[in-house]
Design a protein around this motif. Structure first.
Motif, PDB file in Angstrom:
ATOM      1  N   GLN A  69      33.376  56.453  42.626  1.00 20.81           N
ATOM      2  CA  GLN A  69      33.651  54.940  43.229  1.00 20.81           C
ATOM      3  C   GLN A  69      33.050  53.956  42.754  1.00 20.81           C
ATOM      4  OE1 GLN A  69      33.974  55.005  47.636  1.00 20.81           O
ATOM      5  NE2 GLN A  69      33.606  57.153  47.630  1.00 20.81           N
ATOM      6  N   GLY A  70      33.725  52.674  42.467  1.00 18.49           N
ATOM      7  CA  GLY A  70      33.090  51.748  41.977  1.00 18.49           C
ATOM      8  C   GLY A  70      34.029  50.642  41.349  1.00 18.49           C
ATOM      9  N   LYS A  71      33.346  49.530  41.056  1.00 23.50           N
ATOM     10  CA  LYS A  71      34.173  48.433  40.083  1.00 23.50           C
ATOM     11  C   LYS A  71      34.721  48.952  38.959  1.00 23.50           C
ATOM     12  CE  LYS A  71      33.671  44.159  37.809  1.00 23.50           C
ATOM     13  NZ  LYS A  71      32.554  43.148  37.215  1.00 23.50           N
ATOM     14  N   ASP A  72      33.811  49.960  38.146  1.00 18.33           N
ATOM     15  CA  ASP A  72      34.358  50.535  36.978  1.00 18.33           C
ATOM     16  C   ASP A  72      35.779  51.275  37.152  1.00 18.33           C
ATOM     17  OD1 ASP A  72      32.976  52.462  38.369  1.00 18.33           O
ATOM     18  OD2 ASP A  72      31.926  53.225  36.317  1.00 18.33           O
ATOM     19  N   VAL A  73      35.783  52.064  38.180  1.00 18.10           N
ATOM     20  CA  VAL A  73      37.026  52.651  38.526  1.00 18.10           C
ATOM     21  C   VAL A  73      38.028  51.896  38.615  1.00 18.10           C
ATOM     22  CG1 VAL A  73      38.142  54.405  40.076  1.00 18.10           C
ATOM     23  CG2 VAL A  73      35.825  54.739  39.530  1.00 18.10           C
ATOM     24  N   GLN A  92      39.522  51.499  43.603  1.00 17.03           N
ATOM     25  CA  GLN A  92      38.355  51.776  43.175  1.00 17.03           C
ATOM     26  C   GLN A  92      37.643  53.400  43.563  1.00 17.03           C
ATOM     27  OE1 GLN A  92      35.205  48.834  44.124  1.00 17.03           O
ATOM     28  NE2 GLN A  92      36.593  47.243  43.090  1.00 17.03           N
ATOM     29  N   VAL A  93      38.621  53.990  43.412  1.00 13.11           N
ATOM     30  CA  VAL A  93      38.385  55.413  43.948  1.00 13.11           C
ATOM     31  C   VAL A  93      39.084  56.331  43.000  1.00 13.11           C
ATOM     32  CG1 VAL A  93      38.475  57.363  45.651  1.00 13.11           C
ATOM     33  CG2 VAL A  93      38.265  55.366  46.209  1.00 13.11           C
ATOM     34  N   PHE A  94      38.126  57.187  42.064  1.00 11.12           N
ATOM     35  CA  PHE A  94      38.714  58.045  41.222  1.00 11.12           C
ATOM     36  C   PHE A  94      39.203  59.378  41.781  1.00 11.12           C
ATOM     37  CE2 PHE A  94      39.019  58.487  36.160  1.00 11.12           C
ATOM     38  CZ  PHE A  94      39.772  59.730  36.334  1.00 11.12           C
ATOM     39  N   ASP A  95      40.573  59.300  42.282  1.00  9.06           N
ATOM     40  CA  ASP A  95      40.903  60.546  42.969  1.00  9.06           C
ATOM     41  C   ASP A  95      42.157  61.193  42.049  1.00  9.06           C
ATOM     42  OD1 ASP A  95      43.162  58.575  42.996  1.00  9.06           O
ATOM     43  OD2 ASP A  95      43.355  58.140  44.998  1.00  9.06           O
ATOM     44  N   GLN A 125      38.619  53.652  24.235  1.00  2.86           N
ATOM     45  CA  GLN A 125      39.236  52.694  23.064  1.00  2.86           C
ATOM     46  C   GLN A 125      40.744  52.487  22.954  1.00  2.86           C
ATOM     47  OE1 GLN A 125      37.848  54.576  19.549  1.00  2.86           O
ATOM     48  NE2 GLN A 125      35.638  54.598  20.328  1.00  2.86           N
ATOM     49  N   ALA A 126      41.435  53.316  23.513  1.00 10.62           N
ATOM     50  CA  ALA A 126      42.991  53.078  23.508  1.00 10.62           C
ATOM     51  C   ALA A 126      43.262  52.176  24.653  1.00 10.62           C
ATOM     52  CB  ALA A 126      43.809  54.677  23.678  1.00 10.62           C
ATOM     53  N   LEU A 127      42.805  52.211  25.756  1.00 10.48           N
ATOM     54  CA  LEU A 127      42.750  51.253  26.930  1.00 10.48           C
ATOM     55  C   LEU A 127      42.198  50.174  26.752  1.00 10.48           C
ATOM     56  CD1 LEU A 127      42.253  53.890  29.877  1.00 10.48           C
ATOM     57  CD2 LEU A 127      44.252  52.309  29.530  1.00 10.48           C
ATOM     58  N   LYS A 128      41.296  49.883  25.684  1.00  4.06           N
ATOM     59  CA  LYS A 128      40.585  48.540  25.301  1.00  4.06           C
ATOM     60  C   LYS A 128      39.818  48.282  26.871  1.00  4.06           C
ATOM     61  CE  LYS A 128      43.636  46.883  21.640  1.00  4.06           C
ATOM     62  NZ  LYS A 128      44.844  47.837  21.883  1.00  4.06           N
ATOM     63  N   LEU A 129      39.270  49.113  27.313  1.00  3.31           N
ATOM     64  CA  LEU A 129      38.544  49.236  28.638  1.00  3.31           C
ATOM     65  C   LEU A 129      37.206  48.873  28.321  1.00  3.31           C
ATOM     66  CD1 LEU A 129      38.711  49.424  31.747  1.00  3.31           C
ATOM     67  CD2 LEU A 129      38.272  52.006  31.401  1.00  3.31           C
ATOM     68  N   VAL A 130      36.739  47.464  28.734  1.00  3.56           N
ATOM     69  CA  VAL A 130      35.478  47.161  28.619  1.00  3.56           C
ATOM     70  C   VAL A 130      34.989  46.622  29.920  1.00  3.56           C
ATOM     71  CG1 VAL A 130      33.705  45.576  27.522  1.00  3.56           C
ATOM     72  CG2 VAL A 130      35.767  46.473  26.310  1.00  3.56           C
ATOM     73  N   ILE A 131      33.790  47.530  30.529  1.00  2.00           N
ATOM     74  CA  ILE A 131      33.344  46.916  31.974  1.00  2.00           C
ATOM     75  C   ILE A 131      31.976  46.749  31.722  1.00  2.00           C
ATOM     76  CG2 ILE A 131      32.917  48.017  34.226  1.00  2.00           C
ATOM     77  CD1 ILE A 131      35.145  50.228  33.566  1.00  2.00           C
ATOM     78  N   ALA A 132      31.753  45.295  31.989  1.00  2.00           N
ATOM     79  CA  ALA A 132      30.477  44.644  31.760  1.00  2.00           C
ATOM     80  C   ALA A 132      29.573  44.545  33.126  1.00  2.00           C
ATOM     81  CB  ALA A 132      30.466  43.457  31.381  1.00  2.00           C
TER      82      ALA A 132
END
Length: 132
Positions: A69-73, A92-95, A125-132
């Motif tokens: 769980q969390g902001k990154d999810v 925010q839950v990886f279910d 990378q394909a999602l261009k997902l960057v979580i700071a």
């Protein structure tokens, strides 16, 4: 106490020290120590479930027990929705639904279909997902 590998404990100690420069630093020795007096164990038990977002390290996101769980999810879920993947909620839950959405994205982009969004892997990378 579970068997925790020394290098994993060292990695945690380094991460804790980096995320908490204002606190007394842990000794980076790879030892958890006696549960009654261990600073490292106390820090492990007081670590945020979502990781250390201010440090800039991304965690591998996947279906686990206990569920991540969390902001990154949540950011992953929103990114999947923006990419056109059907996902009813970004809670925010990886279910199981999030796992299936990741696999659908992977399938549609000819990636390895494993439901895993590793810290620097092809899916992130394909999602261009960057979580700071």
């Amino acid at each position: 106490m579970p068997d925790i590998r020394e290098d994993t404990v060292k990695a945690f100690q380094i991460l804790w020290n980096t995320a908490n420069p204002e606190l007394e630093q842990l000794v980076v020795d790879g030892i958890v120590g006696n549960p009654d007096v261990s600073k490292t164990l106390k820090c492990i038990n007081n670590s945020p479930a979502e990781g250390f977002p201010n440090v800039g390290y991304s965690r591998t996101l996947k279906l686990t027990e206990p569920i991540q769980q969390g902001k990154d999810v949540g950011e992953l879920q929103l990114t999947l929705k923006k990419a056109g993947i059907k996902l009813e909620k970004a809670d925010q839950v990886f279910d199981l639904a999030t796992d299936q959405a990741v696999k659908e994205f992977q399938r549609s982009h000819s990636l390895t279909i494993d439901g895993i969004v590793s810290a620097e892997g092809e899916t992130r990378q394909a999602l261009k997902l960057v979580i700071a």
